[in-house]
Design a protein around this motif. Structure first.
Motif, PDB file in Angstrom:
ATOM      1  N   GLY A   1       4.963   3.383   3.282  1.00 63.22           N
ATOM      2  CA  GLY A   1       4.969   5.047   2.808  1.00 63.22           C
ATOM      3  C   GLY A   1       5.835   4.019   2.002  1.00 63.22           C
ATOM      4  O   GLY A   1       6.359   3.353   1.106  1.00 63.22           O
ATOM      5  N   GLY A   2       6.182   5.616   1.017  1.00 56.93           N
ATOM      6  CA  GLY A   2       7.126   5.890  -0.074  1.00 56.93           C
ATOM      7  C   GLY A   2       8.284   6.557  -0.254  1.00 56.93           C
ATOM      8  O   GLY A   2       8.056   7.897   0.038  1.00 56.93           O
ATOM      9  N   GLY A   3       7.929   7.122  -1.729  1.00 57.34           N
ATOM     10  CA  GLY A   3       7.684   5.644  -2.494  1.00 57.34           C
ATOM     11  C   GLY A   3       6.082   5.889  -2.964  1.00 57.34           C
ATOM     12  O   GLY A   3       5.748   6.379  -2.407  1.00 57.34           O
ATOM     13  N   THR A   4       5.980   5.169  -3.581  1.00 55.05           N
ATOM     14  CA  THR A   4       4.229   4.993  -4.127  1.00 55.05           C
ATOM     15  C   THR A   4       3.778   2.644  -3.690  1.00 55.05           C
ATOM     16  O   THR A   4       4.098   2.373  -4.293  1.00 55.05           O
ATOM     17  N   PRO A   5       3.970   3.114  -2.114  1.00 55.64           N
ATOM     18  CA  PRO A   5       3.163   1.424  -1.599  1.00 55.64           C
ATOM     19  C   PRO A   5       2.239   0.608  -2.346  1.00 55.64           C
ATOM     20  O   PRO A   5       2.301  -0.500  -2.959  1.00 55.64           O
ATOM     21  N   SER A   6       1.431   1.743  -3.270  1.00 54.04           N
ATOM     22  CA  SER A   6      -0.058   1.161  -3.747  1.00 54.04           C
ATOM     23  C   SER A   6       0.742  -0.114  -5.284  1.00 54.04           C
ATOM     24  O   SER A   6       0.058  -0.854  -5.831  1.00 54.04           O
ATOM     25  N   ARG A   7       1.868   0.555  -5.767  1.00 48.75           N
ATOM     26  CA  ARG A   7       2.293   0.131  -6.941  1.00 48.75           C
ATOM     27  C   ARG A   7       2.823  -1.832  -6.335  1.00 48.75           C
ATOM     28  O   ARG A   7       3.454  -2.473  -7.063  1.00 48.75           O
ATOM     29  N   LEU A   8       3.231  -1.668  -5.005  1.00 48.59           N
ATOM     30  CA  LEU A   8       3.162  -3.076  -4.609  1.00 48.59           C
ATOM     31  C   LEU A   8       2.243  -4.126  -5.367  1.00 48.59           C
ATOM     32  O   LEU A   8       1.283  -3.904  -4.618  1.00 48.59           O
ATOM     33  N   ASP A   9       2.989  -5.780  -5.153  1.00 51.09           N
ATOM     34  CA  ASP A   9       1.371  -6.199  -5.683  1.00 51.09           C
ATOM     35  C   ASP A   9       0.981  -6.655  -3.859  1.00 51.09           C
ATOM     36  O   ASP A   9       1.497  -6.729  -2.987  1.00 51.09           O
ATOM     37  N   PRO A  10      -0.069  -6.252  -3.667  1.00 42.51           N
ATOM     38  CA  PRO A  10      -1.210  -6.623  -3.009  1.00 42.51           C
ATOM     39  C   PRO A  10      -1.100  -7.554  -2.243  1.00 42.51           C
ATOM     40  O   PRO A  10      -1.424  -7.857  -0.979  1.00 42.51           O
ATOM     41  N   GLY A  11      -0.545  -9.098  -3.083  1.00 43.91           N
ATOM     42  CA  GLY A  11      -0.112  -9.790  -1.873  1.00 43.91           C
ATOM     43  C   GLY A  11       0.623 -10.128  -1.572  1.00 43.91           C
ATOM     44  O   GLY A  11       1.464 -11.104  -0.190  1.00 43.91           O
ATOM     45  N   ALA A  12       2.199  -9.177  -1.857  1.00 43.95           N
ATOM     46  CA  ALA A  12       3.577  -8.363  -0.959  1.00 43.95           C
ATOM     47  C   ALA A  12       3.356  -8.196   0.062  1.00 43.95           C
ATOM     48  O   ALA A  12       3.613  -7.883   0.990  1.00 43.95           O
ATOM     49  N   ILE A  13       2.174  -7.098   0.195  1.00 42.44           N
ATOM     50  CA  ILE A  13       1.309  -6.592   1.338  1.00 42.44           C
ATOM     51  C   ILE A  13       1.032  -7.088   2.017  1.00 42.44           C
ATOM     52  O   ILE A  13       1.407  -7.850   3.428  1.00 42.44           O
ATOM     53  N   ALA A  14       0.168  -8.245   1.987  1.00 42.59           N
ATOM     54  CA  ALA A  14      -0.574  -9.579   2.991  1.00 42.59           C
ATOM     55  C   ALA A  14       0.791 -10.067   2.892  1.00 42.59           C
ATOM     56  O   ALA A  14       0.512 -10.142   4.497  1.00 42.59           O
ATOM     57  N   GLN A  15       1.236 -10.751   2.898  1.00 36.21           N
ATOM     58  CA  GLN A  15       2.687 -11.575   2.886  1.00 36.21           C
ATOM     59  C   GLN A  15       3.190 -10.900   4.007  1.00 36.21           C
ATOM     60  O   GLN A  15       3.951 -10.838   5.566  1.00 36.21           O
ATOM     61  N   ILE A  16       4.332  -9.687   4.136  1.00 32.46           N
ATOM     62  CA  ILE A  16       4.344  -8.775   4.726  1.00 32.46           C
ATOM     63  C   ILE A  16       3.423  -8.565   6.286  1.00 32.46           C
ATOM     64  O   ILE A  16       4.140  -9.061   7.275  1.00 32.46           O
ATOM     65  N   LEU A  17       2.414  -8.261   6.424  1.00 32.94           N
ATOM     66  CA  LEU A  17       1.169  -7.866   7.786  1.00 32.94           C
ATOM     67  C   LEU A  17       1.611  -9.087   7.756  1.00 32.94           C
ATOM     68  O   LEU A  17       1.273  -9.210   9.062  1.00 32.94           O
ATOM     69  N   GLU A  18       1.488 -10.213   7.293  1.00 29.42           N
ATOM     70  CA  GLU A  18       0.904 -11.500   7.855  1.00 29.42           C
ATOM     71  C   GLU A  18       2.261 -12.230   9.365  1.00 29.42           C
ATOM     72  O   GLU A  18       2.027 -12.936   9.512  1.00 29.42           O
ATOM     73  N   ARG A  19       3.323 -11.775   8.260  1.00 30.49           N
ATOM     74  CA  ARG A  19       4.367 -12.263   8.862  1.00 30.49           C
ATOM     75  C   ARG A  19       4.895 -11.257  10.353  1.00 30.49           C
ATOM     76  O   ARG A  19       5.101 -11.710  11.218  1.00 30.49           O
ATOM     77  N   LEU A  20       4.321  -9.713   9.921  1.00 26.67           N
ATOM     78  CA  LEU A  20       4.353  -9.026  11.021  1.00 26.67           C
ATOM     79  C   LEU A  20       3.585  -9.627  12.643  1.00 26.67           C
ATOM     80  O   LEU A  20       4.670  -9.353  13.849  1.00 26.67           O
ATOM     81  N   SER A  21       2.296  -9.698  12.299  1.00 26.74           N
ATOM     82  CA  SER A  21       1.634 -10.329  13.231  1.00 26.74           C
ATOM     83  C   SER A  21       1.848 -11.576  13.574  1.00 26.74           C
ATOM     84  O   SER A  21       1.653 -11.646  14.937  1.00 26.74           O
ATOM     85  N   THR A  22       2.385 -12.625  12.903  1.00 23.95           N
ATOM     86  CA  THR A  22       2.560 -13.677  13.814  1.00 23.95           C
ATOM     87  C   THR A  22       3.917 -13.536  13.926  1.00 23.95           C
ATOM     88  O   THR A  22       4.125 -14.094  15.687  1.00 23.95           O
ATOM     89  N   ASP A  23       5.185 -12.978  14.003  1.00 27.50           N
ATOM     90  CA  ASP A  23       6.110 -11.961  14.762  1.00 27.50           C
ATOM     91  C   ASP A  23       5.297 -11.591  16.130  1.00 27.50           C
ATOM     92  O   ASP A  23       6.163 -11.444  17.320  1.00 27.50           O
ATOM     93  N   ARG A  24       4.452 -10.842  15.898  1.00 27.29           N
ATOM     94  CA  ARG A  24       4.210  -9.379  16.951  1.00 27.29           C
ATOM     95  C   ARG A  24       2.831  -9.158  16.883  1.00 27.29           C
ATOM     96  O   ARG A  24       2.279  -9.689  15.548  1.00 27.29           O
ATOM     97  N   PRO A  25       2.654  -9.530  18.349  1.00 26.00           N
ATOM     98  CA  PRO A  25       0.924  -9.149  18.156  1.00 26.00           C
ATOM     99  C   PRO A  25       0.471  -7.533  17.692  1.00 26.00           C
ATOM    100  O   PRO A  25       1.486  -6.479  18.393  1.00 26.00           O
ATOM    101  N   LEU A  26      -0.116  -8.156  16.773  1.00 31.26           N
ATOM    102  CA  LEU A  26      -0.533  -6.290  15.968  1.00 31.26           C
ATOM    103  C   LEU A  26      -2.251  -5.862  16.970  1.00 31.26           C
ATOM    104  O   LEU A  26      -3.062  -7.196  17.344  1.00 31.26           O
ATOM    105  N   ASP A  27      -1.528  -5.112  17.664  1.00 34.56           N
ATOM    106  CA  ASP A  27      -3.029  -4.760  18.403  1.00 34.56           C
ATOM    107  C   ASP A  27      -4.289  -4.799  17.514  1.00 34.56           C
ATOM    108  O   ASP A  27      -4.386  -4.652  16.604  1.00 34.56           O
TER     109      ASP A  27
END
Ligand code: SF4
Length: 366
Positions: A61-87
């Protein structure tokens, strides 16, 4: 567990907005990713995980998260799902502004794991969009919906604002019709409020703008309730409507008082009776993260009475209401007698008219 990530960057400040944002032409995506992943790392091992193991929803949420580089979103989600199981069927939402939605961006969001987009439409009236200082055109809203669907984003939500000053001549019924023609899965409708330190507050103080009167606010709230109901949408929370089976699971987690971790500047976290919130400004937040410090600006522990009140308030905002036993019988009787509530299946639910008052009261108290 529900995870909220606050992305503070915006191209410019909308006239009504008092959110914690940082106006940037160039978004520091790498610095942001580094900061939020440091904060995320600090949450591992925290007591908040004691009752929850899997992440059920993630919300940018934001702000405007769609202004973030899509690669950054991928990197954040990858770390989240590595550290904790994502349903396996986790709801992963990105707030977007229509002018940021392009085919390549939408496909990258999808492949990063975004499966729900909340589109900040606000209005289809070009004059209103200009008055709001929105950066997108009316045509870009429909185009964005088509692009997102084409990219395989399963769930679409539209945000609209009602209760605008009468002098703008905004045709709310026409805006609702335009929104419905796009058949979003979900709609969030927010009444305009005059927040301190915004251009709108200055215009109002100078007498250049007269806020909407109560009657018009009520007419628009009830028009939406009827119009969207006739179109098959369920009014399931004061400000939210969905087609059957498309409620927002992230926000539903807040209303159920499920544990949530808020990451990023100004983000709030909560579990049980505990609440804490982060430094509000991006620069201060980034400095703290880079220095290996904590980002927490404040915390509180709610006493049992406050927890009970919060449960009641949040429950009454939803279509399900609260169990009958949560209210003194004389209160329930008085509410029903006054046409403010109904009981069904052992629960007390407010009527739409009383929701309107709750919405107006909440707006007035902010
Ligand atoms: S885009 Fe959203 S967060 Fe940014 S200034 Fe406008 S309303 Fe506020």
């Amino acid at each position: 567990m529900h995870v909220y990530i606050h992305v503070p960057f915006c191209a410019r400040r909308c006239s009504y907005c008092d959110f914690a944002i940082a106006v940037r032409r160039d978004v520091p995506s790498a610095a942001f990713t580094d900061a939020v992943l440091r904060e995320w790392a600090g949450w591992q091992g925290h007591e908040i995980w004691s009752g929850s193991s899997a992440v059920e929803t993630v919300y940018f949420g934001g702000g405007t998260p769609s202004r973030l580089d899509p690669g950054a979103i991928a990197q954040i989600l990858e770390r989240l799902s590595t550290d904790r199981p994502l349903d396996p069927d986790a709801e992963v939402t990105l707030e977007t502004n229509p002018d940021d939605v392009t085919g390549p961006a939408a496909r990258l969001w999808r492949s990063a794991g975004i499966n729900r987009v909340s589109l900040g439409a606000q209005s289809f009236d070009p004059g209103v969009l200009a008055w709001m200082h929105r950066t997108h055109s009316s045509e870009q809203i429909g185009a964005a919906v088509a692009i997102l669907r084409d990219a395989g984003i399963a769930e679409l939500s539209l945000d609209l604002i009602f209760g605008l000053p009468g002098a703008l001549g905004r045709d709310w019924a026409a805006d609702l019709e335009r929104a419905l023609s796009l058949r979003p899965d979900h709609l969030s409708l927010y009444g305009l409020t005059v927040e301190d330190h915004t251009p709108l507050a200055r215009w109002t103080a100078r007498g250049e703008v007269t806020p909407v009167d109560e009657d018009r606010y009520a007419v628009e709230f009830l028009l939406a309730d009827r119009g969207l109901g006739d179109a098959g949408y369920e009014h399931y929370e004061v400000s939210n409507y969905s087609l059957p089976g498309h409620r927002a699971r992230h926000n539903s987690g807040y209303w159920r008082r499920a544990p949530f971790i808020g990451i990023g500047p100004s983000a709030h976290s909560g579990w049980g009776s505990n609440r804490q919130w982060n430094l509000r400004e991006w620069a201060a937040y980034q400095r703290a993260m880079a220095a290996g410090e904590i980002a927490v600006a404040g915390a509180e522990s709610l006493d049992p009475a406050a927890v009970e009140l919060e449960e009641l308030y949040l429950g009454l905002r939803t279509r399900e209401g609260v169990p009958v036993g949560r209210l003194p019988p004389e209160t329930t009787r008085a509410w029903i007698g006054a046409g403010l509530a109904v009981t069904a299946g052992g629960r007390v639910c407010l009527t739409t008219e009383w929701w309107l008052r709750l919405d107006a009261l909440t707006a007035a108290s902010r």
